[in-house]
Design a protein around this motif. Structure first.
Motif, PDB file in Angstrom:
ATOM      1  N   LYS A 127     -12.728   5.285  10.489  1.00  0.00           N
ATOM      2  CA  LYS A 127     -12.723   6.731  10.249  1.00  0.00           C
ATOM      3  C   LYS A 127     -12.980   7.094   8.787  1.00  0.00           C
ATOM      4  O   LYS A 127     -13.460   8.185   8.496  1.00  0.00           O
ATOM      5  N   SER A 128     -12.653   6.165   7.879  1.00  0.00           N
ATOM      6  CA  SER A 128     -12.875   6.435   6.459  1.00  0.00           C
ATOM      7  C   SER A 128     -14.283   6.063   6.014  1.00  0.00           C
ATOM      8  O   SER A 128     -14.676   6.354   4.886  1.00  0.00           O
ATOM      9  N   GLY A 129     -15.036   5.411   6.901  1.00  0.00           N
ATOM     10  CA  GLY A 129     -16.376   4.964   6.541  1.00  0.00           C
ATOM     11  C   GLY A 129     -16.400   3.668   5.755  1.00  0.00           C
ATOM     12  O   GLY A 129     -17.456   3.240   5.284  1.00  0.00           O
ATOM     13  N   LYS A 130     -15.242   2.998   5.625  1.00  0.00           N
ATOM     14  CA  LYS A 130     -15.205   1.721   4.912  1.00  0.00           C
ATOM     15  C   LYS A 130     -15.797   0.595   5.749  1.00  0.00           C
ATOM     16  O   LYS A 130     -16.067  -0.495   5.240  1.00  0.00           O
ATOM     17  N   ALA A 131     -15.955   0.855   7.043  1.00  0.00           N
ATOM     18  CA  ALA A 131     -16.572  -0.147   7.921  1.00  0.00           C
ATOM     19  C   ALA A 131     -17.316   0.562   9.040  1.00  0.00           C
ATOM     20  O   ALA A 131     -16.860   1.602   9.545  1.00  0.00           O
ATOM     21  N   LYS A 132     -18.454   0.012   9.431  1.00  0.00           N
ATOM     22  CA  LYS A 132     -19.178   0.460  10.612  1.00  0.00           C
ATOM     23  C   LYS A 132     -18.868  -0.505  11.750  1.00  0.00           C
ATOM     24  O   LYS A 132     -18.373  -1.613  11.515  1.00  0.00           O
ATOM     25  N   LEU A 133     -19.172  -0.104  12.962  1.00  0.00           N
ATOM     26  CA  LEU A 133     -18.845  -0.952  14.113  1.00  0.00           C
ATOM     27  C   LEU A 133     -19.421  -2.352  13.989  1.00  0.00           C
ATOM     28  O   LEU A 133     -18.757  -3.340  14.305  1.00  0.00           O
ATOM     29  N   ASP A 134     -20.662  -2.453  13.524  1.00  0.00           N
ATOM     30  CA  ASP A 134     -21.284  -3.781  13.453  1.00  0.00           C
ATOM     31  C   ASP A 134     -20.823  -4.589  12.238  1.00  0.00           C
ATOM     32  O   ASP A 134     -21.241  -5.725  12.047  1.00  0.00           O
ATOM     33  N   GLU A 135     -19.954  -4.000  11.422  1.00  0.00           N
ATOM     34  CA  GLU A 135     -19.425  -4.706  10.255  1.00  0.00           C
ATOM     35  C   GLU A 135     -17.983  -5.179  10.460  1.00  0.00           C
ATOM     36  O   GLU A 135     -17.417  -5.839   9.599  1.00  0.00           O
TER      37      GLU A 135
END
Length: 391
Positions: free
Chosen positions: A22-30
């Protein structure tokens, strides 16, 4: 190579995952969550269902989502606004679980879920490598250890031999069911905390026989398992000034209201006693034996008793969670630990570059609430605010 791997998919692991996404620190593929169970929050669901928990002990602002009032907004949106108890708005378990499942589904957590057991963790030049029991090697720049303590239940010494003789009739509430549980006849619960209390009220409602609760101390009545002042600067400012980790451990031990129950739960137990559904024994068990399908327990002060089934609600061992895995990791990577064996981490919960902790492993930094839902939220908030982590 992943950006983040979270080891453990319970309350703590899922809270960290939600905050990272939710914070954008990770995407699903990451992102990858590794857990030995098929579904998120498996152990949480199993234990709370087994003991018959109705309402959580924690208030409504303690949940796995990033926004503090997410659970209350969810309840209002789904017409469930009246499912909070008391002045602290303790949520109904069904509501809490519904909120968790809806949130995780909305983030497609199943796409980042990897069912396996982690067998080893190595540092590399570019981050960390994780080995699993499926002979799979996974690499990540950052790793979060979100290991739960309830995989290692604490057993009284007298219980070991009895379990060998009657494994289907003496169980710990943390254990996965291995075959049929023959919960019948006169039932005994060992333990004086909130899990034992929940289980006692559940069995009083479902059993036609008297239930006996055996504990070593009188009821300890506290609304929370530590003072709410440990959630913020009231106590934490002074705590973080203490640089002696042995003293920090003593502070944590003293601050926790171990073996305690909230007042409303205590009153339920008293009602069960008044209706002769529940017998409460405050005493030490002297001897325990099993013969002719019965357990025979003798006590220091009370008369001996016979039971046909025993539930152990005696908590978790005080050692490191997943200690075999961590002992190898600590030795190989020369990770700093306190006298109690638990990690010494920095303010960003970093044990070694790129290796972070939450839950019990973070308690020498976060303090007495670290193992709770509130501690999961505090750890997740710290991890998403890391300056070293680029979005």
């Amino acid at each position: 190579m992943y950006k983040w791997i979270i080891v453990g998919g319970g309350i703590h692991g899922c809270t960290v995952a939600v905050h990272l996404l939710k914070s954008g620190k990770a995407k699903l593929d990451e992102l990858l969550i590794i857990d030995r169970y098929k579904n998120p929050l498996h152990k949480w669901s199993m234990i709370t269902n087994r003991i018959g928990m109705d309402y959580l002990r924690s208030p409504s602002v303690h949940h796995i989502d990033k926004r503090p009032f997410s659970l209350q907004d969810f309840a209002n949106k789904h017409g469930e606004g009246s499912v909070f108890l008391g002045i602290y708005k303790r949520p109904l378990l069904d509501l809490f679980n519904h909120h968790c499942q809806t949130l995780l589904n909305s983030l497609s957590i199943e796409k980042v879920w990897h069912q396996a057991e982690v067998t080893d963790i190595h540092s590399t030049n570019s981050g960390w490598q994780i080995s699993t029991n499926h002979n799979v090697l996974l690499e990540s720049k950052y790793v979060v250890l979100a290991l739960g303590v309830n995989e290692q239940p604490a057993l009284p010494e007298w219980a070991a031999s009895l379990r060998n003789k009657a494994p289907d009739k003496i169980r710990h509430i943390f254990e996965e069911q291995l075959g049929e549980v023959k919960e019948e006849g006169n039932i005994c619960i060992i333990g004086g905390g909130i899990s034992a209390a929940h289980l006692a009220t559940k069995l009083c409602a479902t059993s036609n026989k008297q239930v006996t609760l055996i504990k070593r101390h009188p009821f300890r009545v506290h609304d929370f398992d530590s003072d709410p002042g440990w959630l913020g600067p009231k106590f934490l400012v002074k705590y973080h000034k203490e640089t002696d980790y042995h003293k920090r451990r003593l502070i944590i031990n003293q601050a926790r209201n171990r073996g305690s129950v909230p007042r409303k739960t205590f009153l339920k137990l008293r009602k069960c006693q008044a209706q002769n559904q529940l017998e409460v024994i405050d005493d030490e068990i002297q001897t325990a034996s099993y013969s002719e399908d019965r357990f025979h327990l003798s006590f220091e002060k009370s008369d001996s008793k016979d039971f046909s089934f025993i539930w152990l609600a005696t908590g978790a061992q005080s050692c490191l969670p997943e200690n075999q895995l961590l002992e190898k990791l600590i030795k190989r990577e020369k990770l700093p630990c306190a006298e109690c064996g638990f990690p010494i981490v920095n303010k960003e919960l970093e044990w070694k570059e790129g290796l972070y902790v939450t839950g019990a492993l973070a308690e020498l930094e976060i303090g007495p609430v670290s193992r709770n839902i509130a501690g999961a939220r505090k750890a997740a908030a710290i991890l998403v605010s890391l300056r070293a982590i680029s979005e």
